[in-house]
Design an enzyme around this catalytic site. Structure first.
Site, PDB file in Angstrom:
ATOM      1  N   GLY A   6       0.822  -1.204   0.000  1.00 24.59           N
ATOM      2  CA  GLY A   6       0.000   0.000   0.000  1.00 24.59           C
ATOM      3  C   GLY A   6       0.858   1.258   0.000  1.00 24.59           C
ATOM      4  O   GLY A   6       0.546   2.245  -0.676  1.00 24.59           O
ATOM      5  N   THR A   7       1.946   1.212   0.739  1.00 24.67           N
ATOM      6  CA  THR A   7       2.858   2.348   0.810  1.00 24.67           C
ATOM      7  C   THR A   7       3.398   2.695  -0.576  1.00 24.67           C
ATOM      8  O   THR A   7       3.470   3.867  -0.957  1.00 24.67           O
ATOM      9  CB  THR A   7       4.037   2.012   1.765  1.00 24.67           C
ATOM     10  N   GLN A  31      -7.539   1.026   4.279  1.00 27.81           N
ATOM     11  CA  GLN A  31      -8.413   0.556   5.367  1.00 27.81           C
ATOM     12  C   GLN A  31      -9.847   0.337   4.896  1.00 27.81           C
ATOM     13  O   GLN A  31     -10.613  -0.369   5.545  1.00 27.81           O
ATOM     14  CB  GLN A  31      -8.428   1.568   6.526  1.00 27.81           C
ATOM     15  N   SER A  47      -4.071  -2.447  -0.308  1.00 29.70           N
ATOM     16  CA  SER A  47      -3.035  -3.375   0.151  1.00 29.70           C
ATOM     17  C   SER A  47      -3.666  -4.681   0.611  1.00 29.70           C
ATOM     18  O   SER A  47      -4.586  -4.680   1.433  1.00 29.70           O
ATOM     19  CB  SER A  47      -2.259  -2.727   1.300  1.00 29.70           C
ATOM     20  N   HIS A  71      -2.762  -7.249   2.540  1.00 32.87           N
ATOM     21  CA  HIS A  71      -2.705  -7.817   3.905  1.00 32.87           C
ATOM     22  C   HIS A  71      -3.689  -7.172   4.877  1.00 32.87           C
ATOM     23  O   HIS A  71      -3.854  -7.641   6.003  1.00 32.87           O
ATOM     24  CB  HIS A  71      -1.277  -7.792   4.457  1.00 32.87           C
ATOM     25  N   THR A 111       9.977  -8.543 -12.379  1.00 31.92           N
ATOM     26  CA  THR A 111       9.169  -9.763 -12.481  1.00 31.92           C
ATOM     27  C   THR A 111       8.092  -9.768 -11.406  1.00 31.92           C
ATOM     28  O   THR A 111       8.368  -9.503 -10.236  1.00 31.92           O
ATOM     29  CB  THR A 111      10.077 -11.008 -12.357  1.00 31.92           C
ATOM     30  N   CYS A 120       3.219   1.813  13.028  1.00 32.60           N
ATOM     31  CA  CYS A 120       4.425   2.493  12.551  1.00 32.60           C
ATOM     32  C   CYS A 120       4.947   3.467  13.586  1.00 32.60           C
ATOM     33  O   CYS A 120       6.131   3.754  13.635  1.00 32.60           O
ATOM     34  CB  CYS A 120       4.129   3.255  11.275  1.00 32.60           C
TER      35      CYS A 120
HETATM   36  C1  LIG Z   1      -1.451  -0.149   6.335  1.00 30.84           C
HETATM   37  C2  LIG Z   1      -1.719   1.137   5.666  1.00 30.84           C
HETATM   38  C3  LIG Z   1      -0.889   1.622   4.648  1.00 30.84           C
HETATM   39  C4  LIG Z   1       0.369   0.910   4.240  1.00 30.84           C
HETATM   40  O1  LIG Z   1       0.116  -0.302   3.594  1.00 30.84           O
HETATM   41  P1  LIG Z   1       1.325  -1.373   3.502  1.00 30.84           P
HETATM   42  O2  LIG Z   1       0.838  -2.391   2.532  1.00 30.84           O
HETATM   43  O3  LIG Z   1       1.499  -1.922   4.863  1.00 30.84           O
HETATM   44  O4  LIG Z   1       2.502  -0.637   3.002  1.00 30.84           O
HETATM   45  C5  LIG Z   1      -1.212   2.799   4.043  1.00 30.84           C
HETATM   46  N1  LIG Z   1      -2.306   3.496   4.394  1.00 30.84           N
HETATM   47  C6  LIG Z   1      -3.147   3.067   5.355  1.00 30.84           C
HETATM   48  C7  LIG Z   1      -4.356   3.861   5.685  1.00 30.84           C
HETATM   49  C8  LIG Z   1      -2.874   1.875   6.026  1.00 30.84           C
HETATM   50  O5  LIG Z   1      -3.688   1.472   6.994  1.00 30.84           O
END
Ligand SMILES: *Cc1c(COP(=O)(O)O)cnc(C)c1O
Length: 393
Positions: free
Chosen positions: A72-73, A180, A200, A202, A238, A326
Site C-alpha cells: 500500500g505504501t 483501510q 493493500s 494484507h 518480475t 508504525c
Molecule cells: C497499512 C496502511 C498503509 C500501508 O500499507 P502497507 O501495505 O502496509 O505498506 C497505508 N495506508 C493506510 C491507511 C494503512 O492502513
C-alpha cells in the site's frame, strides 16, 4: 493457558485459508516467468490478468486501470510522486489532510523539499475534513487532492464521493488511500469520481507485500520503476505472481456481501463502544460516532500510558495497538489524535482495538472482562489519578 485474542486487524489481518490455497500452486508448479512465451509462463501471465480483473471488478474499475505494487505504501508513493511529476507544468500545489497515513504524509514532505507546496486540511473533533475548507484550498496551480477513505487509527470515514465531485468540478485529480476501506465499505471509483486509489492485500485477508494502484485511464502516473515491460512498462520487475493471485482472491472475498459480513463486526464494535465506558470512568471515544470503520474502536484513557496498557494486554494474551503500528517505538503521540484536538497527555493514553472477520463474541467478552482491571491497576500507580480520586472522595 492464556487466551490469545487478536484485535489489531487494522495493522494486518490473518491470511485466509482460501487465499493461501489459491496461491500455493503459483509458488511451486506454476513457477513460470509471466513474461515467457511457453506454457508455464503463459499460465502465470493469465493468473495475473485474472487477479487484475478481480481487483478492477471489486472497485468498479477497468482491468487496464489496475497496476500491481509491492504494498500500500508503494501505491501511495507512486500515485503522489507520479502525479506530481506528470503535472508539474500545471502547478506544484497538493491538498491533503492532517490525519493521513505516513505513507502519504512523508511522501508529501519529500515533495515539499523539492519545491512543491502542500495544504494540510484540518479535521474536526471526529476526524472529518470540511468540504468548504477543501473548496477554498483549491487554487489554479492545484494538481492533486489526496485524502484517505477511512482513517487507520480512529476509523473515521471521509465523504469520498463529495470530495470526488469537488475535485472533478475544479479539474483537479483525486487520489484516495483506501487501504483501510477495502472490504469495510463499498467503493466505486467511477461513481465516486476517484482518479487514483491505493490498496493493500494484507489489510483484508491477503498476503503481505502486495498492493495495487488504480489509476483512471488518461491519468497514468509517471514510470515508477524502470526496466522491463511489466505493468505496462510503468512498474518494471518480475511480478510477485503468487501474491498477486492471493490479492485477487482476497479482494474478491472481502468485497462480496460487505453488508452482511460487516454487520457481525459492527455489532462487536458497538458492544465495546457501549460497554467499555460503562465499566471504566475517565475515558473518551476517539473518531466519529457513526461514520467509522465497522471494526474500529479507539478510546483514550486518562491517567495512563498507552504503551503500558498494551504491555498489560499482551500479558493477558490480547494483541492491540496504540496509535498506528508504525509510530509505536516513538514517543511522539499520534499525529491523528493531536489533529483531533486531544491534549498530549490524553493522546498518549489511547488504545485501538480493531476487529476483523476472525473475531468472535468470546473475544469481546474476554476484553470486557480483563480491560477494566488492567486500567485500574495502571491508574493505581499514577500520582495524578491518586490526586483526582482523593478530590472526588
Ligand atoms: C497499512 C496502511 C498503509 C500501508 O500499507 P502497507 O501495505 O502496509 O505498506 C497505508 N495506508 C493506510 C491507511 C494503512 O492502513
Amino acid at each position: 493457558m492464556t487466551k490469545s485474542v487478536y484485535l489489531d486487524n487494522s495493522a494486518t489481518t490473518p491470511l485466509k485459508k482460501e487465499v493461501l490455497d489459491e496461491m500455493m500452486p503459483y509458488l511451486c508448479e506454476h513457477y513460470g516467468n509471466p513474461s515467457s512465451i511457453y506454457k508455464i509462463g503463459r499460465e502465470a501471465k493469465a493468473a495475473i490478468e485474472t487477479a487484475r480483473q478481480k481487483v478492477a471488478t471489486s472497485i468498479g474499475a477497468d482491468s487496464k486501470e489496475i497496476f500491481f505494487t509491492g504494498c500500500g505504501t508503494e501505491a501511495d508513493n507512486w500515485a503522489i510522486k507520479g502525479i506530481a511529476q506528470a503535472k508539474e507544468k500545471k502547478g506544484k500545489h497538493i491538498i491533503t489532510s492532517k490525519i493521513e497515513h505516513h505513507a502519504v504524509l512523508h511522501t508529501l514532505e519529500s515533495l515539499e523539499k523539492q519545491g512543491y507546496e502542500v495544504t494540510y486540511l484540518n479535521v474536526d473533533e471526529y476526524g472529518k475534513i470540511s468540504l468548504d475548507d477543501l473548496r477554498s484550498a483549491i487554487r489554479p496551480d492545484t494538481i492533486l487532492i489526496t485524502i484517505m477513505a477511512a482513517n487507520n487509527e480512529v476509523g473515521t470515514i471521509q465523504p469520498i464521493a463529495e470530495i470526488g465531485a469537488i475535485a472533478k468540478e475544479h479539474g483537479v485529480l483525486f487520489h484516495t488511500d483506501a487501504v483501510q476501506a477495502i472490504g469495510s465499505m463499498e467503493i466505486d471509483v467511477k461513481a465516486m469520481n476517484i482518479d487514483l486509489l491505493s490498496l493493500s492485500a494484507h489489510k483484508f485477508g491477503g498476503p503481505k507485500g502486495v498492493g495495487a494502484l488504480y489509476a483512471r485511464r488518461n491519468v497514468l502516473p509517471s514510470v515508477f520503476m524502470h526496466g522491463g515491460a511489466q505493468e505496462r512498462a510503468r512498474r518494471a520487475g518480475t511480478e510477485n505472481v503468487a501474491s498477486i493471485v492471493g490479492l485477487g482472491k482476497a479482494i474478491e472475498l472481502a468485497t462480496s456481501n460487505i453488508e452482511s459480513k460487516t454487520a457481525k463486526i459492527r455489532a462487536m464494535r458497538d458492544r465495546l463502544i457501549k460497554e467499555i465506558p460503562e465499566k471504566i470512568p475517565y475515558i473518551k471515544l476517539n473518531g466519529h460516532p457513526t461514520d467509522r470503520l465497522p471494526g474500529n474502536v479507539n478510546f483514550s484513557f486518562n491517567f495512563i500510558e498507552g504503551e503500558a496498557l498494551l504491555l498489560m494486554l499482551d500479558l493477558n494474551g490480547i494483541a492491540a495497538s496504540s496509535g498506528s503500528a508504525c509510530t509505536s517505538g516513538s514517543l511522539d503521540p499520534s499525529h491523528v489524535l493531536l489533529a483531533l484536538g486531544l491534549p498530549h497527555e490524553i493522546a498518549h493514553g489511547s488504545l485501538r482495538l480493531s476487529i476483523g472477520e476472525s473475531n468472535t463474541t468470546e473475544d469481546i467478552d474476554y476484553v470486557l472482562e480483563v480491560l477494566p482491571g488492567i486500567v485500574q491497576r495502571l491508574r493505581d500507580m499514577s500520582p495524578l489519578y491518586e490526586k483526582v480520586s482523593k478530590e472526588m472522595r
